[in-house]
Write an enzyme that holds these catalytic residues in place. Structure first.
Site, short mmCIF file in Angstrom:
data_model
loop_
_atom_site.label_atom_id
_atom_site.label_comp_id
_atom_site.label_asym_id
_atom_site.label_seq_id
_atom_site.Cartn_x
_atom_site.Cartn_y
_atom_site.Cartn_z
N ASP A 1 0.85 -1.18 0.00
CA ASP A 1 0.00 0.00 0.00
C ASP A 1 0.89 1.25 0.00
O ASP A 1 1.77 1.37 -0.85
CB ASP A 1 -0.95 -0.06 1.20
CG ASP A 1 -1.98 1.05 1.24
OD1 ASP A 1 -2.93 0.99 0.45
OD2 ASP A 1 -1.83 1.97 2.06
N TYR B 1 -1.85 11.26 2.74
CA TYR B 1 -2.72 11.58 1.61
C TYR B 1 -2.74 13.09 1.36
O TYR B 1 -2.74 13.54 0.21
CB TYR B 1 -4.13 11.09 1.88
CG TYR B 1 -4.28 9.59 1.81
CD1 TYR B 1 -4.48 8.94 0.60
CD2 TYR B 1 -4.22 8.82 2.97
CE1 TYR B 1 -4.62 7.56 0.54
CE2 TYR B 1 -4.35 7.44 2.92
CZ TYR B 1 -4.55 6.82 1.70
OH TYR B 1 -4.67 5.45 1.64
N HIS C 1 -7.39 -6.43 -0.88
CA HIS C 1 -6.26 -5.50 -0.75
C HIS C 1 -5.28 -5.93 0.34
O HIS C 1 -4.10 -5.60 0.27
CB HIS C 1 -6.81 -4.10 -0.43
CG HIS C 1 -5.77 -3.05 -0.28
ND1 HIS C 1 -5.06 -2.55 -1.35
CD2 HIS C 1 -5.29 -2.40 0.82
CE1 HIS C 1 -4.22 -1.62 -0.93
NE2 HIS C 1 -4.32 -1.52 0.38
#
Length: 291
Positions: A102, A212, A267
């Site tokens: 990730d 982010y 994921h």
């Protein structure tokens, strides 16, 4: 290095480290993703130890209690790469086998590009090469899958909503509520509880979201470079966040030996397929995967 590494410092911050396996084993550095800590690798690491590898898993910037700078600028990719490079240097064992999942994969790609002398092999899990990801945003349904990135730019609200959701599940006496939460997140109970305990309850979530929020103030930079390091990219067929297009485009950004591995998983590959993932990492490390 003859002693266990329990922490290291960079930029005045202290990072926690889980250092396990044979001390004289070849080092494998494992970089976790969002919203997790070094504990993400707890199911993979034992299988690498069985193969003689030493695993070093840092809890990264924003997650380690001693490394939580305020403001998104402190979470730009160059700072995250600096942390990884300092850890590798601290080991004093020369170049390492680098693995990331990730966001940890994004850091691993950028580290291999900026510091190829520090990385013997690269295994990226889930997140493709950064430029492959950017291209997939405009050539596939990836932009729709990534809508949450825009939501995470909103101040305060994402951390409030996520924290409240985790706590609501914990406090509910209705099994159906927990079951729906696990189905939605695609996590198992242990993983869900660990994130609640290690990230939500410790106050790490607002800092983790800064990864982010820093995306909009720093471009791909060195991550736009092609990687010469022998590389394996691992993608999973039921990943709700990342489509196949990015995985397919990644080959264009690796000039060294390269292989794409596709697993039947969500994921959360390190939790769901630890044995297979450890095998893929080891195969790339010892050069026996044919890529």
């Amino acid at each position: 290095m003859s002693n266990r590494l329990t922490s290291f410092t960079n930029d005045g911050f202290t990072f926690d480290v889980i250092d396990e396996g044979p001390l004289d084993g070849t080092p494998v550095v494992l970089l976790h993703g969002f919203p997790q800590t070094a504990a993400e690798w707890s199911r993979v690491a034992p299988h690498l130890h069985e193969r003689g590898y030493r695993t070093i898993a840092p809890t990264q910037r924003g997650y380690s209690p001693g490394a939580r700078p305020s403001g998104r600028v402190a979470y730009r990719m160059s700072a995250l790469v600096g942390d990884a490079a300092k850890l590798i240097a601290e080991l004093g064992a020369g170049p390492v086998h680098l693995v990331g999942h990730d966001w940890g994969s994004a850091v691993a790609w950028s580290t291999a590009a900026a510091h190829p002398e520090l990385v013997r092999t690269l295994t990226s899990v889930s997140a493709p090469h950064p430029m492959a990801f950017i291209r997939s945003m405009v050539t596939s349904s990836q932009a729709l899958r990534s809508f949450y990135i825009a939501l995470f730019q909103i101040p305060w609200l994402p951390e409030f909503a996520i924290s409240r959701a985790f706590r609501a599940v914990e406090s509910s006496n209705r099994p159906a509520v927990r079951r729906r939460a696990l189905e939605f997140s695609q996590m198992d109970s242990d993983q869900f509880d660990r994130i609640k305990r290690d990230v939500v309850d410790t106050g790490a979530l607002p800092f983790a979201l800064n990864w982010y929020r820093a995306m909009l103030i720093a471009g791909p930079g060195g991550a736009a470079q092609k990687v010469s390091t022998p590389t394996t990219h691992v993608w999973s067929t039921r990943d709700s966040a990342l489509v196949r297009k990015g995985a397919d485009l990644t080959a264009e950004y690796v000039t060294g030996p390269y292989r794409l591995e596709v697993l039947d998983a969500t994921h959360w590959i390190p939790e769901e397929r630890p044995v297979e993932l450890a095998g893929i990492i080891a195969a790339r490390a010892n050069g026996s995967d044919g890529g």
